[in-house]
Write a protein that holds these residues in place. Structure first.
Motif, PDB file in Angstrom:
ATOM      1  N   ASP A  29       0.808  -1.213   0.000  1.00 36.47           N
ATOM      2  CA  ASP A  29       0.000   0.000   0.000  1.00 36.47           C
ATOM      3  C   ASP A  29       0.843   1.267   0.000  1.00 36.47           C
ATOM      4  O   ASP A  29       0.299   2.364  -0.067  1.00 36.47           O
ATOM      5  CB  ASP A  29      -0.909   0.032   1.233  1.00 36.47           C
ATOM      6  N   LYS A  30       2.155   1.129   0.111  1.00 39.71           N
ATOM      7  CA  LYS A  30       3.048   2.288   0.217  1.00 39.71           C
ATOM      8  C   LYS A  30       3.588   2.669  -1.155  1.00 39.71           C
ATOM      9  O   LYS A  30       3.825   1.823  -2.000  1.00 39.71           O
ATOM     10  CB  LYS A  30       4.233   1.990   1.133  1.00 39.71           C
ATOM     11  N   VAL A 101      -1.229   8.040  -7.202  1.00 40.66           N
ATOM     12  CA  VAL A 101      -1.382   7.850  -5.764  1.00 40.66           C
ATOM     13  C   VAL A 101      -2.782   8.206  -5.293  1.00 40.66           C
ATOM     14  O   VAL A 101      -3.333   7.545  -4.413  1.00 40.66           O
ATOM     15  CB  VAL A 101      -0.315   8.675  -5.002  1.00 40.66           C
ATOM     16  N   ASP A 103      -5.778   9.664  -3.299  1.00 38.91           N
ATOM     17  CA  ASP A 103      -5.923  10.074  -1.907  1.00 38.91           C
ATOM     18  C   ASP A 103      -5.139   9.178  -0.952  1.00 38.91           C
ATOM     19  O   ASP A 103      -5.221   9.338   0.255  1.00 38.91           O
ATOM     20  CB  ASP A 103      -7.396  10.112  -1.513  1.00 38.91           C
ATOM     21  N   ARG A 104      -4.367   8.232  -1.488  1.00 37.01           N
ATOM     22  CA  ARG A 104      -3.569   7.351  -0.632  1.00 37.01           C
ATOM     23  C   ARG A 104      -2.236   7.970  -0.246  1.00 37.01           C
ATOM     24  O   ARG A 104      -1.509   7.428   0.546  1.00 37.01           O
ATOM     25  CB  ARG A 104      -3.309   6.021  -1.346  1.00 37.01           C
TER      26      ARG A 104
END
Length: 112
Positions: A29-30, A101, A103-104
């Protein structure tokens, strides 16, 4: 005296082993954005982080460098052409990162 030396060496390797085993949670998720990925340190870092499962957004100066990097990595790594000496190129790359990316990501720097 040799016993103390052996214990110190053993502790050194134990601490080193422990530090290498530490992992950031939820790596998939990064995102990480790296410039200068055509060669050198940027290229090595991009490949290493991709191998560890992170999503890498790699900026290369040339399309040839980007193609070579994509050939050596997984589909988690994406490339963009970026010339850090040109404001238009920086703005385009920043927009490209925002699109990937969404809103992450964290906060985005503003360009003057």
């Amino acid at each position: 005296m040799w016993l103390y030396l052996a214990v110190l060496v053993g502790l050194y390797y134990l601490v080193r082993w422990h530090r290498e085993r530490q992992v950031v949670s939820h790596l998939r998720d990064k995102y990480v954005f790296i410039t200068g990925c055509d060669s050198g340190f940027g290229n090595l870092l991009a490949r290493q982080l991709d191998m560890r499962g992170m999503r890498v957004l790699a900026a290369c100066l040339t399309e040839k460098g980007a193609e070579q990097l994509r050939a050596q990595t997984s589909d988690r790594l994406e490339t963009v052409t970026l010339d850090v000496t040109k404001t238009e190129s920086i703005s385009a790359a920043a927009q490209w990162v925002k699109e990937r990316v969404g809103d992450r990501g964290g906060s985005y720097p503003t360009l003057g």
